[in-house]
Design a protein around this motif. Structure first.
Motif, PDB file in Angstrom:
ATOM      1  N   ILE A 279     -66.625  63.435   6.268  1.00 60.85           N
ATOM      2  CA  ILE A 279     -66.561  63.452   4.979  1.00 60.85           C
ATOM      3  C   ILE A 279     -68.088  62.990   4.145  1.00 60.85           C
ATOM      4  O   ILE A 279     -68.475  62.120   4.780  1.00 60.85           O
ATOM      5  N   ARG A 280     -68.761  63.783   3.456  1.00 59.36           N
ATOM      6  CA  ARG A 280     -70.191  63.349   3.082  1.00 59.36           C
ATOM      7  C   ARG A 280     -70.209  61.860   2.255  1.00 59.36           C
ATOM      8  O   ARG A 280     -71.014  61.269   2.552  1.00 59.36           O
ATOM      9  N   GLN A 281     -69.140  61.731   1.343  1.00 58.85           N
ATOM     10  CA  GLN A 281     -69.125  60.424   0.700  1.00 58.85           C
ATOM     11  C   GLN A 281     -68.412  59.419   1.334  1.00 58.85           C
ATOM     12  O   GLN A 281     -67.448  59.659   2.055  1.00 58.85           O
ATOM     13  N   LYS A 282     -68.631  58.198   1.295  1.00 61.94           N
ATOM     14  CA  LYS A 282     -68.079  57.042   1.557  1.00 61.94           C
ATOM     15  C   LYS A 282     -67.446  56.329   0.611  1.00 61.94           C
ATOM     16  O   LYS A 282     -67.933  56.210  -0.611  1.00 61.94           O
ATOM     17  N   LEU A 283     -66.109  55.643   0.871  1.00 62.77           N
ATOM     18  CA  LEU A 283     -65.602  54.919  -0.337  1.00 62.77           C
ATOM     19  C   LEU A 283     -66.401  53.539  -0.517  1.00 62.77           C
ATOM     20  O   LEU A 283     -67.134  53.267   0.490  1.00 62.77           O
ATOM     21  N   PRO A 284     -66.674  53.073  -1.670  1.00 61.11           N
ATOM     22  CA  PRO A 284     -67.151  51.755  -1.926  1.00 61.11           C
ATOM     23  C   PRO A 284     -66.598  50.580  -1.005  1.00 61.11           C
ATOM     24  O   PRO A 284     -65.399  50.962  -0.736  1.00 61.11           O
ATOM     25  N   ALA A 285     -67.264  49.473  -0.950  1.00 66.20           N
ATOM     26  CA  ALA A 285     -66.619  48.616  -0.132  1.00 66.20           C
ATOM     27  C   ALA A 285     -65.423  47.856  -0.752  1.00 66.20           C
ATOM     28  O   ALA A 285     -65.575  47.719  -2.051  1.00 66.20           O
ATOM     29  N   TYR A 286     -64.509  47.502  -0.041  1.00 70.28           N
ATOM     30  CA  TYR A 286     -63.188  46.885  -0.364  1.00 70.28           C
ATOM     31  C   TYR A 286     -63.432  45.541  -0.127  1.00 70.28           C
ATOM     32  O   TYR A 286     -64.406  45.011   0.500  1.00 70.28           O
ATOM     33  N   GLY A 287     -62.741  44.797  -0.750  1.00 70.73           N
ATOM     34  CA  GLY A 287     -62.840  43.152  -0.905  1.00 70.73           C
ATOM     35  C   GLY A 287     -61.593  42.561  -1.368  1.00 70.73           C
ATOM     36  O   GLY A 287     -60.529  43.073  -1.617  1.00 70.73           O
ATOM     37  N   SER A 288     -61.841  41.185  -1.686  1.00 70.76           N
ATOM     38  CA  SER A 288     -60.639  40.453  -2.241  1.00 70.76           C
ATOM     39  C   SER A 288     -60.856  40.315  -3.834  1.00 70.76           C
ATOM     40  O   SER A 288     -62.078  40.188  -4.174  1.00 70.76           O
ATOM     41  N   LEU A 289     -59.697  40.399  -4.323  1.00 68.32           N
ATOM     42  CA  LEU A 289     -59.950  40.413  -5.816  1.00 68.32           C
ATOM     43  C   LEU A 289     -58.992  39.437  -6.488  1.00 68.32           C
ATOM     44  O   LEU A 289     -57.818  39.375  -6.034  1.00 68.32           O
ATOM     45  N   VAL A 290     -59.328  38.331  -7.204  1.00 61.22           N
ATOM     46  CA  VAL A 290     -58.392  37.390  -8.023  1.00 61.22           C
ATOM     47  C   VAL A 290     -58.913  37.445  -9.427  1.00 61.22           C
ATOM     48  O   VAL A 290     -59.913  37.751  -9.675  1.00 61.22           O
ATOM     49  N   ARG A 291     -57.914  36.997 -10.190  1.00 58.95           N
ATOM     50  CA  ARG A 291     -58.048  36.889 -11.371  1.00 58.95           C
ATOM     51  C   ARG A 291     -58.907  35.624 -11.881  1.00 58.95           C
ATOM     52  O   ARG A 291     -58.697  34.537 -11.302  1.00 58.95           O
ATOM     53  N   LYS A 292     -59.921  35.696 -12.608  1.00 60.62           N
ATOM     54  CA  LYS A 292     -60.705  34.584 -13.068  1.00 60.62           C
ATOM     55  C   LYS A 292     -59.992  33.339 -13.969  1.00 60.62           C
ATOM     56  O   LYS A 292     -60.478  32.198 -14.238  1.00 60.62           O
ATOM     57  N   ASP A 293     -59.020  33.927 -14.774  1.00 61.20           N
ATOM     58  CA  ASP A 293     -58.190  33.187 -15.887  1.00 61.20           C
ATOM     59  C   ASP A 293     -57.124  32.435 -14.930  1.00 61.20           C
ATOM     60  O   ASP A 293     -56.024  31.902 -15.902  1.00 61.20           O
ATOM     61  N   TRP A 294     -56.784  32.732 -13.733  1.00 59.01           N
ATOM     62  CA  TRP A 294     -55.482  32.101 -13.506  1.00 59.01           C
ATOM     63  C   TRP A 294     -56.089  31.206 -12.019  1.00 59.01           C
ATOM     64  O   TRP A 294     -56.343  31.802 -11.118  1.00 59.01           O
ATOM     65  N   PRO A 295     -55.727  29.951 -12.133  1.00 57.08           N
ATOM     66  CA  PRO A 295     -55.779  29.077 -10.800  1.00 57.08           C
ATOM     67  C   PRO A 295     -55.102  29.561  -9.815  1.00 57.08           C
ATOM     68  O   PRO A 295     -53.954  29.830  -9.599  1.00 57.08           O
ATOM     69  N   LEU A 296     -55.678  29.513  -8.627  1.00 56.50           N
ATOM     70  CA  LEU A 296     -55.113  29.897  -7.288  1.00 56.50           C
ATOM     71  C   LEU A 296     -54.234  29.003  -6.699  1.00 56.50           C
ATOM     72  O   LEU A 296     -54.492  27.376  -6.920  1.00 56.50           O
ATOM     73  N   SER A 297     -53.049  29.290  -6.126  1.00 58.78           N
ATOM     74  CA  SER A 297     -52.240  28.248  -5.453  1.00 58.78           C
ATOM     75  C   SER A 297     -53.031  27.778  -4.161  1.00 58.78           C
ATOM     76  O   SER A 297     -53.890  28.548  -3.707  1.00 58.78           O
TER      77      SER A 297
END
Length: 321
Positions: A279-297
């Motif tokens: 396939i000529r095109q590659k997918l963009p990089a994946y990574g971790s996503l978290v909300r900025k307005d929500w404190p993490l446990s």
């Protein structure tokens, strides 16, 4: 209905909003009539009308338009309910965690991931997390990035391993992990399975299994067909499940595109064949996503540390959707 001449500060807005008002607008959006929403919340219709006016006054603009006997969200209402669903999701998560703490458990951690991360990084990070929190309940959702981000927005998931997709509807932090290659795969008995070289035109003779429209992988495949001035083959099968796609190609002449890491693992075990087509095109990089307005446990913080501890992880980078 009142109005405001200038934008309020966040503390002013928080001081005017009430959780009952948020519950009301979400109920109206669900039931489509003020009467049904009031009944669901156990209040009279006049009281609901007054509360809705107070909420619209606090926000500075109307949220609904009357359509027949019902109510329909306008643009401001649609934006407000999106944020209010997130607030409700956060409250549900808080209530669940507090309840689990009362029962003596270690709480619950909900994570969503695209299939590419499942075989290696996700599994290793979850096993490490389980070693740190043996009693922690863990819920894992595997889907496409667009669907996982919707659940992150609503507070159903605390962490997503995926890609930045869709319009800027809320802010989140994104830490990239790695790029993801794609592989064109077929069953072991497919007519193309033994070829040393496969041209794009040969693939057009078969129906395909693709991910749903709007997903990053689907966008890449559609771009590939446009590059060859070709339309998608008729008889498409659409599924967000990589496992379903693999099961389908194993028993048919369907062609599928799946993450390269998954394809290499399954090909090594004789489950499928990877076609010699790039396939000529590659997918963009994946990574971790978290909300900025929500404190993490604490479990979420530990999970992210374990996830990005793996070799090859790039430096963290924050980005707005």
């Amino acid at each position: 209905m009142g109005s405001i001449d200038r934008q309020q500060s966040t503390p002013q807005l928080l001081n005017r909003l009430r959780m009952r008002q948020i519950a009301l607008i979400l109920a109206i959006d669900e039931k489509r009539t003020l009467r049904a929403a009031a009944l669901q919340l156990g209040m009279t219709q006049p009281a609901a009308t007054k509360m809705l006016h107070e909420l619209e006054d606090a926000l500075g603009q109307p949220l609904f338009e009357r359509v027949g006997r019902g109510l329909q969200l306008n643009d401001a209402g649609a934006r407000a309910t999106g944020y209010f669903r997130g607030i409700r999701g956060s409250m549900e998560a808080l209530n669940r965690e507090l309840g689990e703490l009362r029962l003596g458990s270690a709480g619950k951690f909900s994570v969503g991931s695209i299939m590419a991360a499942s075989p290696g990084r996700l599994s290793e990070a979850l096993l490490g997390l389980k070693a740190l929190f043996p009693l922690l309940a863990i819920e894992i959702a595997v889907d496409t990035s667009d669907r996982l981000l919707a659940q992150l927005r609503e507070g159903v998931l605390e962490v997503v391993i995926g890609r930045r997709v869709g319009p800027p509807q809320f802010e989140y932090s994104f830490t990239p992990i790695e790029d993801e290659g794609l592989a064109v795969v077929v069953g072991n008995d497919h007519p193309l399975a033994r070829r040393r070289r496969v041209e794009f035109e040969a693939l057009l003779a078969y129906s395909w299994v693709l991910q749903p429209t709007g997903s990053p992988m689907r966008d890449v495949i559609e771009h590939e067909f446009r590059d060859h001035d070709a339309a998608l083959p008729p008889g498409l099968v659409e599924t967000g499940s990589i496992l379903t796609a693999i099961n389908l190609i194993r028993r048919s002449t369907l062609v599928a595109v799946i993450p390269e890491a998954v394809a290499q693992r399954d090909a090594a075990h004789g489950v499928l064949r990877i076609l010699p087509y790039r396939i000529r095109q590659k997918l963009p990089a994946y990574g971790s996503l978290v909300r900025k307005d929500w404190p993490l446990s604490r479990p979420a913080e530990q999970f992210l540390e374990l996830l990005h501890r793996s070799p090859g992880t790039r430096a963290p980078a924050d980005s707005k959707a």
